[in-house]
Every structure is written in C-alpha cells, then in structure tokens.
Design an enzyme around this catalytic site. Sequence first.
Site, PDB file in Angstrom:
ATOM      1  N   THR A  62       0.829  -1.200   0.000  1.00 26.83           N
ATOM      2  CA  THR A  62       0.000   0.000   0.000  1.00 26.83           C
ATOM      3  C   THR A  62       0.865   1.251   0.000  1.00 26.83           C
ATOM      4  O   THR A  62       0.472   2.288  -0.537  1.00 26.83           O
ATOM      5  CB  THR A  62      -0.946  -0.001   1.212  1.00 26.83           C
ATOM      6  OG1 THR A  62      -1.722  -1.202   1.191  1.00 26.83           O
ATOM      7  CG2 THR A  62      -1.889   1.197   1.187  1.00 26.83           C
ATOM      8  N   TYR A 150       4.453 -11.999   6.498  1.00 26.45           N
ATOM      9  CA  TYR A 150       3.278 -11.567   5.733  1.00 26.45           C
ATOM     10  C   TYR A 150       2.881 -12.703   4.797  1.00 26.45           C
ATOM     11  O   TYR A 150       3.582 -12.997   3.826  1.00 26.45           O
ATOM     12  CB  TYR A 150       3.619 -10.300   4.956  1.00 26.45           C
ATOM     13  CG  TYR A 150       2.468  -9.635   4.233  1.00 26.45           C
ATOM     14  CD1 TYR A 150       1.148 -10.046   4.393  1.00 26.45           C
ATOM     15  CD2 TYR A 150       2.712  -8.561   3.389  1.00 26.45           C
ATOM     16  CE1 TYR A 150       0.110  -9.422   3.735  1.00 26.45           C
ATOM     17  CE2 TYR A 150       1.684  -7.919   2.715  1.00 26.45           C
ATOM     18  CZ  TYR A 150       0.389  -8.349   2.886  1.00 26.45           C
ATOM     19  OH  TYR A 150      -0.634  -7.730   2.223  1.00 26.45           O
ATOM     20  N   LYS A 178       1.163 -11.181   9.661  1.00 26.71           N
ATOM     21  CA  LYS A 178       0.093 -10.429   9.017  1.00 26.71           C
ATOM     22  C   LYS A 178      -0.564 -11.388   8.041  1.00 26.71           C
ATOM     23  O   LYS A 178       0.081 -11.871   7.106  1.00 26.71           O
ATOM     24  CB  LYS A 178       0.627  -9.195   8.284  1.00 26.71           C
ATOM     25  CG  LYS A 178      -0.445  -8.456   7.472  1.00 26.71           C
ATOM     26  CD  LYS A 178       0.147  -7.322   6.649  1.00 26.71           C
ATOM     27  CE  LYS A 178      -0.926  -6.689   5.761  1.00 26.71           C
ATOM     28  NZ  LYS A 178      -0.369  -5.636   4.875  1.00 26.71           N
ATOM     29  N   VAL A 218      -3.633  -4.922  10.514  1.00 26.52           N
ATOM     30  CA  VAL A 218      -2.826  -4.072   9.634  1.00 26.52           C
ATOM     31  C   VAL A 218      -3.770  -3.688   8.506  1.00 26.52           C
ATOM     32  O   VAL A 218      -4.065  -4.483   7.621  1.00 26.52           O
ATOM     33  CB  VAL A 218      -1.575  -4.783   9.102  1.00 26.52           C
ATOM     34  CG1 VAL A 218      -0.811  -3.852   8.174  1.00 26.52           C
ATOM     35  CG2 VAL A 218      -0.679  -5.221  10.256  1.00 26.52           C
TER      36      VAL A 218
END
Length: 341
Positions: A62, A150, A178, A218
Amino acid sequence: MESASQTTPAGQHPPRRPFGEVLTAMVTPFDADGELDLAKAEELATHLVDLGNDGLVVNGTTGEGPTTSDKEKSELIRAVVAAVGDRATIVSGAGTYDTAHSIELARGAERAGAHGLLVVTPYYSRPPQEGLLAHFTAVADASELPVMLYDIPPRSVIGIDVETFQRLAQHPRIVAVKDARNDLRVGTEVLATTTLAYYSGDDPVNLPWLSVGGVGFVSVIGHVVADRLRAMIDAYHAGEHQRARALHYAMLPVIRAMGRVGGAVFAKTALRLRGIDVGDTRLPLPPATEEQVAAIAGDLAVAGVALDPQSRPGSTAYQPGHGALGGRTATDIGAEVAYHR
C-alpha cells in the site's frame, strides 16, 4: 511496543501485541511531480496516529514499496519515526523475492530507526517451503528488529504451511504474522501451536480474526476509520460483541470503496476527499478516474465519513490527479522514467 488497552480475565496474561493493535499500512506521499514528499509524510503519520493508530506500516505494498528506491524507503522511515516514533510502532516492509536484497532492506530499516520489519512471502518465483524457511530466517538474522511475517497467497501464489510457521516461530525475532490468506483454519492451528501474534491483513475479516485469537489489524481503511477500528477492538475485548459487530458492519461501505480501485489508490483518493492530498500513485498504478472518485466519495458518505467540501468531485477546487507523471501523459514521456531513483 505493547498495547495495554485490552481487558483480560483475572489470572490470565493478555496476548502479546508486539506491534500494537491498530496499524495502518500507510501510503507514501508524493508531490505533483511524483517525488517523495517527506513533509507530507510527517503530516500524514501524525494525522493517522491522532486518528487512533498505535502503529504504522511503511514501505509496504500500500506504501508502493515496489516503486520506491531503497534510499527513499530509508528517508521515509526516518521522517515517520521522527514525527510519531514515540507514540506508535513503526514497521517497515523489507520483503522482496530476492533474499539478498531483503537483507539489505532489513539492515537499512534498522539503521533508519524502524521498530520492526514486515517480510512478505517471496512472490513470483514460487519457492518451496524449505526456501521460505531459509529466506525468512536469513532476513530475521540480518538485524535485531522483530519480524512480522506476511502471508498473502493471492499475491505471492505460495502460502506459508503450518509446519513452516511452527519452525519459524522458534526464531527469537520472528514474533507475528500479518494474514491476508483468509483461511482462519490455518491461522487457528498456528495460534494454537505457536506463540506467534496474528494480525488481520484484510479488512473484511478484521472482526472474525479477533474471534480466533488475533491481536489486531494491519489495515488499509485505517487511513480514514482508524478510530472505528479502535472502537471495534475495544468493544470486542470488553465483551460487547453486538457493538463490535455493528461497528464492523458500518465499515462495509468503506471496504466496498477500497475494492473499487485497490488499497493504495483507494487510500490516496479517500485522503484527498478528506482534505489531505498526498499525491497520486506511481505507475503501474494509475490514479482513480473521476467516475471512480465519485463512487468512492459516495461510499464514504454512506459510511458517515466526513469529506472536505472543497475536495468533492464537482467542486470548483477539485482537481483530479495525474499520478507520478505530473501533468504529463505516458505518451508525452515515452520510455522516460517518471521519477528519480
């Protein structure tokens, strides 16, 4: 940085929250020419922490990590840590599909003052589980920073197996996950058999993750509704589950808005509509079209998110963005790179 807001039954230890509870995957501000805007980054980080975030993830997807240079990544970390590092945990994306480069990013993030690392599953090359184990271990060994793995098979193709999580959890600096896998069965098994802290990495399932032991989020929608995410997690931990569900349902229009254009484009568009212009995305992510901006504005309005009247489509002050190309088009510049590395 631990959060102390959760209420737990007497005699029980609260779950570890090594990076806080409500983290936003922060966009990277660019100026009109597509260059890194550090002053705006400090302003945005301050705004997000004031809104309710106790952590920020920078240099992630992002944050357009794939299109920012290593130098820009370090500069961004320093700016954000200087602005809010005493009030929030600053986690920097350090994962690529190149282990050697990921190690350099991890060391650079540590030198720049980051508090933790987000390390994504190597994408595109589709390594086996032994390769994932070696990759994550090498990055965790490269610095003294705690690591959040992640897991996002929709983008990386390869997911992290339960056994691989269990082996990685033995590393003293690999402390959290995450999850954007959307498989609560896998996550529940990992939670039951390791000490890894789980963070929801996909806003539509933030509340379900809390039900199986997730410790936080998150988020992308945290750019505009971190205060509501904070209220939802507080309500859940206080046993006010009906209120938590109501808050989750009320954020569905914001989640719908994000789905129209993807996380980075949504966040930058939503911030502009709120009166915080952080520039546009760099290619290959184009800025939202006027029609998309109007639809996002409508979704945010339905959700009760206050918009800046001067930033709404149709206002005399509204100007659609041009992304990293500034006022130029791709045809104008041909093969020229639209920003400096």
